[in-house]
Design a protein around this motif. Structure first.
Motif, PDB file in Angstrom:
ATOM      1  N   ASN A 170     -15.125  10.931   2.598  1.00 20.20           N
ATOM      2  CA  ASN A 170     -15.435   9.568   2.217  1.00 20.20           C
ATOM      3  C   ASN A 170     -15.131   8.598   3.349  1.00 20.20           C
ATOM      4  OD1 ASN A 170     -16.482   9.863  -0.316  1.00 20.20           O
ATOM      5  ND2 ASN A 170     -14.569   9.501  -1.404  1.00 20.20           N
ATOM      6  N   GLY A 171     -15.813   7.487   3.329  1.00 14.40           N
ATOM      7  CA  GLY A 171     -15.530   6.417   4.274  1.00 14.40           C
ATOM      8  C   GLY A 171     -15.921   5.086   3.668  1.00 14.40           C
ATOM      9  N   ILE A 172     -15.392   4.022   4.219  1.00 16.23           N
ATOM     10  CA  ILE A 172     -15.765   2.677   3.783  1.00 16.23           C
ATOM     11  C   ILE A 172     -16.060   1.841   5.017  1.00 16.23           C
ATOM     12  CG2 ILE A 172     -14.469   2.760   1.626  1.00 16.23           C
ATOM     13  CD1 ILE A 172     -12.312   1.066   2.960  1.00 16.23           C
ATOM     14  N   SER A 173     -16.744   0.745   4.823  1.00 16.28           N
ATOM     15  CA  SER A 173     -17.114  -0.117   5.933  1.00 16.28           C
ATOM     16  C   SER A 173     -15.873  -0.652   6.644  1.00 16.28           C
ATOM     17  CB  SER A 173     -17.964  -1.285   5.427  1.00 16.28           C
ATOM     18  OG  SER A 173     -18.185  -2.226   6.464  1.00 16.28           O
ATOM     19  N   SER A 174     -15.960  -0.762   7.947  1.00 18.10           N
ATOM     20  CA  SER A 174     -14.844  -1.334   8.705  1.00 18.10           C
ATOM     21  C   SER A 174     -14.740  -2.840   8.504  1.00 18.10           C
ATOM     22  CB  SER A 174     -15.005  -1.029  10.201  1.00 18.10           C
ATOM     23  OG  SER A 174     -16.262  -1.474  10.669  1.00 18.10           O
ATOM     24  N   ARG A 175     -15.760  -3.430   7.881  1.00 19.47           N
ATOM     25  CA  ARG A 175     -15.734  -4.867   7.582  1.00 19.47           C
ATOM     26  C   ARG A 175     -15.447  -5.061   6.101  1.00 19.47           C
ATOM     27  NH1 ARG A 175     -20.898  -7.845   9.955  1.00 19.47           N
ATOM     28  NH2 ARG A 175     -19.612  -9.616   9.277  1.00 19.47           N
ATOM     29  N   PRO A 176     -14.269  -5.577   5.748  1.00 22.14           N
ATOM     30  CA  PRO A 176     -13.935  -5.768   4.330  1.00 22.14           C
ATOM     31  C   PRO A 176     -14.755  -6.890   3.716  1.00 22.14           C
ATOM     32  CG  PRO A 176     -12.251  -6.768   5.713  1.00 22.14           C
ATOM     33  CD  PRO A 176     -13.190  -6.029   6.641  1.00 22.14           C
ATOM     34  N   THR A 252      -9.491  -7.876  -1.897  1.00 22.11           N
ATOM     35  CA  THR A 252      -9.204  -8.083  -0.478  1.00 22.11           C
ATOM     36  C   THR A 252      -8.115  -9.132  -0.307  1.00 22.11           C
ATOM     37  OG1 THR A 252     -11.464  -7.496   0.163  1.00 22.11           O
ATOM     38  CG2 THR A 252     -10.189  -8.783   1.738  1.00 22.11           C
ATOM     39  N   GLY A 253      -8.201 -10.208  -1.077  1.00 21.73           N
ATOM     40  CA  GLY A 253      -7.192 -11.263  -0.999  1.00 21.73           C
ATOM     41  C   GLY A 253      -5.825 -10.794  -1.450  1.00 21.73           C
ATOM     42  N   GLN A 254      -5.779 -10.008  -2.524  1.00 17.92           N
ATOM     43  CA  GLN A 254      -4.498  -9.497  -3.017  1.00 17.92           C
ATOM     44  C   GLN A 254      -3.874  -8.513  -2.034  1.00 17.92           C
ATOM     45  OE1 GLN A 254      -2.742 -10.473  -5.639  1.00 17.92           O
ATOM     46  NE2 GLN A 254      -4.292 -11.938  -6.344  1.00 17.92           N
ATOM     47  N   MET A 255      -4.698  -7.674  -1.404  1.00 20.14           N
ATOM     48  CA  MET A 255      -4.152  -6.735  -0.410  1.00 20.14           C
ATOM     49  C   MET A 255      -3.567  -7.473   0.781  1.00 20.14           C
ATOM     50  SD  MET A 255      -6.472  -3.303  -0.248  1.00 20.14           S
ATOM     51  CE  MET A 255      -6.424  -2.108  -1.604  1.00 20.14           C
TER      52      MET A 255
END
Length: 368
Positions: A170-176, A252-255
């Protein structure tokens, strides 16, 4: 090349996987060549997917929806005429492959379990017939995509041939996602949980650990129940706040304002939340299960602890100060950039599709 993706359920990891991979495929192949078949009740989980790419089937209860899913798959194969059907998770994989065994032509099937069903603790002795079913369906899959080395190894142990599996992590975008700013002012260690509030995700273990850390840590829990909450029998400690479901932007804000992300899962095929945390420069405290054992580098990017052990979890949470967590978070970000970006996942999936489509028709899918 036309790709039909079939999902029987979306909340949690499947939705994240879909939203990371399918838009990239649409960008390469065009809207007319990528289609999703998803439950009508789960359309809200789709992000950046054109409506023209989405078809639905009626889903109120899981098991009773399977005939509708089967009929919808047959209709999409007939009308959309895909070159590949990519089935996601257990029920969609079983339905798609069962239909492919019927008389008539059917495109090659790529199956991604997203965590083997026989890995589920709640399955009990049913895990043995579940393994048999998975083995029996192997000839109806051109390839099985394992999302982690753990999933691949578990497949081997279940008797699935190595040459019928391919590891594409799995992977996710490097841009949140764009962040919705959050505030969290507290001198204690700020611990964030993101996920379904069910037995698999170990929220009850987290609450037990939190109860002993009132002077040390404070917790926020993002998520909601998708079935029932019978497994959560304890009262909510004063240092725990339930936030409910949040958007990707809110997460994203909570992280951004937490110190550490916790994943006390009892089983986990991969654990995409860990990647979201690493992308956000946050360390991860996770159960030593499934794909999490590969994602989290123990002592470097986070801490692994025995699944279900709330004492060990509490000990891990209180074992570092804020500066130490920040150093682990920086190491986690570096590991994420080197290994877990969705650009790599998407390229490997497209390469797999092209290899399958380019094979001679004589190598058509085997029948049971």
């Amino acid at each position: 090349m036309r790709i039909l993706h079939v999902f029987e359920t979306l909340p949690g990891g499947p939705a994240t996987y879909l939203n990371e991979t399918v838009p990239a495929q649409i960008a390469v192949l065009g809207e007319k060549n990528v289609r999703l078949l998803v439950p009508d009740a789960h359309v809200s989980f789709l992000k950046n997917i054109p409506p023209s790419c989405v078809s639905t089937f009626a889903r109120k209860r899981r098991l009773t929806a399977l005939p509708a899913l089967g009929a919808a798959v047959a209709r999409q194969v007939r009308e959309f005429r895909p070159d590949i059907v990519h089935a996601h998770s257990t029920f969609a994989g079983a339905i798609v492959r069962a239909i492919s065994a019927l008389p008539g032509q059917f495109p090659p099937v790529v199956y991604c379990p997203h965590g083997w069903v026989f890995d589920m603790q709640t399955l009990g002795n049913l895990k043995y017939p579940a393994r048999w079913v998975e083995r029996a369906l192997v000839p109806l899959s051109r390839i099985i995509v394992a999302i982690s080395d753990h999933e691949y190894q578990q497949g081997l142990k279940a008797g699935i041939p190595a040459d019928r599996m391919r590891v594409i992590e799995n992977g996710i975008s490097s841009r949140p996602p764009e962040s919705v700013p959050a505030q969290w002012k507290d001198e204690r260690t700020k611990v964030l949980f993101v996920g379904r509030l069910d037995r698999q995700k170990g929220v009850d273990v987290l609450l037990e650990a939190a109860a002993s850390l009132g002077e040390t840590a404070v917790f926020r829990i993002i998520g909601a129940h998708v079935t029932n909450r019978d497994h959560l029998k304890q009262a909510t400690p004063a240092n725990v706040e339930f936030l409910g479901w949040k958007s990707a932007e809110e997460i994203t804000g909570q992280m951004a304002v937490c110190d550490v992300v916790v994943m006390p899962s009892r089983w986990e095929g991969f654990g995409l939340v860990a990647l979201e945390a690493m992308r956000a420069h946050k360390p991860v405290i996770a159960s030593a299960v499934g794909g999490l054992q590969s994602v989290v580098s123990d002592g470097v990017t986070g801490i692994l602890f025995p699944a279900g052990d709330h004492v060990a979890l509490a000990r891990a949470i209180s074992s570092r100060n804020r500066e130490s967590w920040a150093r682990m978070g920086a190491a986690g970000y570096q590991r994420f950039m080197e290994r877990y970006r969705s650009e790599r996942t998407n390229q490997e999936l497209m390469d797999l599709y092209r290899t399958i489509v380019s094979k001679p028709s004589a190598e058509s899918i085997s029948r049971i």
